[in-house]
Design a protein around this motif. Structure first.
Motif, PDB file in Angstrom:
ATOM      1  N   TYR A 157      -3.562   3.790   5.697  1.00  0.00           N
ATOM      2  CA  TYR A 157      -3.198   1.859   5.039  1.00  0.00           C
ATOM      3  C   TYR A 157      -4.457   0.640   5.548  1.00  0.00           C
ATOM      4  CZ  TYR A 157       1.338   3.148   3.367  1.00  0.00           C
ATOM      5  OH  TYR A 157       2.342   3.771   3.589  1.00  0.00           O
ATOM      6  N   ILE A 158      -5.524   0.357   4.159  1.00  0.00           N
ATOM      7  CA  ILE A 158      -6.132  -0.869   4.734  1.00  0.00           C
ATOM      8  C   ILE A 158      -4.957  -1.705   4.504  1.00  0.00           C
ATOM      9  CG2 ILE A 158      -8.472  -1.850   4.355  1.00  0.00           C
ATOM     10  CD1 ILE A 158      -9.532   0.413   3.691  1.00  0.00           C
ATOM     11  N   VAL A 159      -4.805  -2.742   5.562  1.00  0.00           N
ATOM     12  CA  VAL A 159      -3.875  -4.027   5.328  1.00  0.00           C
ATOM     13  C   VAL A 159      -5.136  -5.184   5.256  1.00  0.00           C
ATOM     14  CG1 VAL A 159      -2.112  -4.956   6.094  1.00  0.00           C
ATOM     15  CG2 VAL A 159      -2.575  -2.530   6.226  1.00  0.00           C
ATOM     16  N   GLN A 208      -5.962   9.674   0.167  1.00  0.00           N
ATOM     17  CA  GLN A 208      -5.190   9.092   0.911  1.00  0.00           C
ATOM     18  C   GLN A 208      -5.401   7.488   1.295  1.00  0.00           C
ATOM     19  OE1 GLN A 208      -8.207  10.560   1.409  1.00  0.00           O
ATOM     20  NE2 GLN A 208      -7.926  11.352   3.737  1.00  0.00           N
ATOM     21  N   LEU A 209      -6.330   6.747   0.567  1.00  0.00           N
ATOM     22  CA  LEU A 209      -6.252   5.650   0.969  1.00  0.00           C
ATOM     23  C   LEU A 209      -5.620   4.477   0.083  1.00  0.00           C
ATOM     24  CD1 LEU A 209     -10.848   4.488   1.476  1.00  0.00           C
ATOM     25  CD2 LEU A 209      -8.956   4.235   3.063  1.00  0.00           C
ATOM     26  N   GLN A 210      -4.950   3.653   0.630  1.00  0.00           N
ATOM     27  CA  GLN A 210      -4.151   3.190   0.334  1.00  0.00           C
ATOM     28  C   GLN A 210      -3.873   1.613   0.318  1.00  0.00           C
ATOM     29  OE1 GLN A 210      -1.041   3.914  -1.654  1.00  0.00           O
ATOM     30  NE2 GLN A 210      -2.795   5.914  -1.644  1.00  0.00           N
ATOM     31  N   LEU A 211      -4.303   0.228  -0.726  1.00  0.00           N
ATOM     32  CA  LEU A 211      -4.991  -0.753   0.235  1.00  0.00           C
ATOM     33  C   LEU A 211      -3.473  -1.643  -0.224  1.00  0.00           C
ATOM     34  CD1 LEU A 211      -6.881  -3.851   0.616  1.00  0.00           C
ATOM     35  CD2 LEU A 211      -6.934  -3.639  -1.570  1.00  0.00           C
ATOM     36  N   ILE A 212      -3.218  -2.595   0.573  1.00  0.00           N
ATOM     37  CA  ILE A 212      -2.170  -3.281   0.997  1.00  0.00           C
ATOM     38  C   ILE A 212      -2.865  -5.435   1.371  1.00  0.00           C
ATOM     39  CG2 ILE A 212       0.259  -4.065   1.853  1.00  0.00           C
ATOM     40  CD1 ILE A 212       0.014  -1.601   0.327  1.00  0.00           C
ATOM     41  N   VAL A 223       7.343  -4.926   4.818  1.00  0.00           N
ATOM     42  CA  VAL A 223       7.362  -4.048   5.692  1.00  0.00           C
ATOM     43  C   VAL A 223       8.264  -2.544   4.794  1.00  0.00           C
ATOM     44  CG1 VAL A 223       9.294  -2.943   7.274  1.00  0.00           C
ATOM     45  CG2 VAL A 223       8.114  -5.109   7.565  1.00  0.00           C
ATOM     46  N   GLN A 224       9.157  -3.161   3.591  1.00  0.00           N
ATOM     47  CA  GLN A 224      10.265  -2.176   2.715  1.00  0.00           C
ATOM     48  C   GLN A 224       8.525  -1.535   1.791  1.00  0.00           C
ATOM     49  OE1 GLN A 224      12.375  -4.649   0.441  1.00  0.00           O
ATOM     50  NE2 GLN A 224      13.695  -5.606   2.428  1.00  0.00           N
ATOM     51  N   ASN A 229       6.498   3.455  -0.279  1.00  0.00           N
ATOM     52  CA  ASN A 229       4.812   3.481  -0.146  1.00  0.00           C
ATOM     53  C   ASN A 229       5.162   4.963   0.635  1.00  0.00           C
ATOM     54  OD1 ASN A 229       2.632   3.837  -2.396  1.00  0.00           O
ATOM     55  ND2 ASN A 229       1.839   3.927  -0.036  1.00  0.00           N
ATOM     56  N   THR A 230       5.008   4.956   2.274  1.00  0.00           N
ATOM     57  CA  THR A 230       4.825   5.997   2.723  1.00  0.00           C
ATOM     58  C   THR A 230       6.265   7.891   2.048  1.00  0.00           C
ATOM     59  OG1 THR A 230       4.503   4.910   4.861  1.00  0.00           O
ATOM     60  CG2 THR A 230       4.897   6.661   4.756  1.00  0.00           C
TER      61      THR A 230
END
Length: 240
Positions: A157-159, A208-212, A223-224, A229-230
């Motif tokens: 995750y990239i937050v 596997q990268l996910q941008l939030i 959080v939800q 997503n996870t």
């Protein structure tokens, strides 16, 4: 008994013991799957730590054995943060655990607070500061993102968050209004853009990268979203 017979006797004994130990339960990674490995990285005050804390809590309460290793920045304190060696060393700290835990079965899920993808962003930073040249930066980035081990990260995750909103979160419970080296609007804006740029560059090669982006997300929704997503991604990896 000849020397060769003595040697053969020892070897036969050793093999009988090994035969007892070397079962699928102990040795076959297809028989017992490795832990799921998740990395969180991103800009300051984006909600990364909150997401890690709540995901860790949820999974443990569901019965998972979860490890949340100490962040590299909390462990590597003998190297000053004024050199790229600092971020190289924290990335090596994370890499050693990625390799080690992917060969063990003590945990079900390992959640990293910054890790291999984080090193990519920091090498960009050090090149901008003229502490690395282009070839040095590329060499270090390619090492940490080598598919030999990067494929073991199931989710990364990239937050990120808008700088002004991040500053409001940063100062909400701060004991002092004095700004830090990274906790100021200009630096936060630069860091958020750097992570956004990294995602755009890397996503085509690293699924596997996910941008939030949490700018407009209340904590409960953030959080939800991470939990949903996870769980969806990990369930999709189950061998049926």
């Amino acid at each position: 008994m000849t020397e060769r017979k003595i040697e053969q006797h020892f070897e036969d004994q050793a093999q009988r013991i090994l035969e007892y130990l070397k079962t699928k339960i102990r040795y076959d990674h297809d028989f017992i799957p490795r832990p799921f490995l998740i990395e969180f990285t991103g800009s300051p005050s984006s909600g990364k730590t909150t997401c890690i804390t709540e995901l860790d809590k949820f999974l443990r309460r569901q019965g998972f054995r979860v490890l949340r290793p100490q962040e590299g920045a909390e462990v590597i304190r003998h190297i000053p943060r004024t050199t790229p060696e600092y971020n190289i060393r924290t990335a090596l700290y994370a890499l050693s655990m990625v390799i080690d835990y992917s060969y063990g079965h003590t945990y079900d899920v390992v959640i990293f607070d910054r890790g291999l993808f984080d090193s990519y962003v920091w090498m960009e930073y050090w090149q901008e500061k003229s502490k690395l040249n282009e070839s040095e930066k590329a060499l270090i980035q390619s090492f940490f993102l080598s598919k030999i081990w990067i494929q073991r990260l199931d989710i990364a995750y990239i937050v990120t968050c808008d700088a002004e909103v991040a500053m409001q979160r940063e100062m909400k419970i701060a004991l002092s209004s004095k700004l830090g080296e990274t906790s100021n609007p200009e630096t936060m804006r630069t860091l958020a853009k750097r992570y956004d740029d990294a995602y755009a560059i890397l996503k085509p090669d690293y699924n596997q990268l996910q941008l939030i982006n949490t700018t407009n997300l209340p904590e409960d929704e953030m959080v939800q979203m991470i939990a949903r997503n996870t769980l969806d991604i990990l369930e999709g990896k189950i061998k049926r």
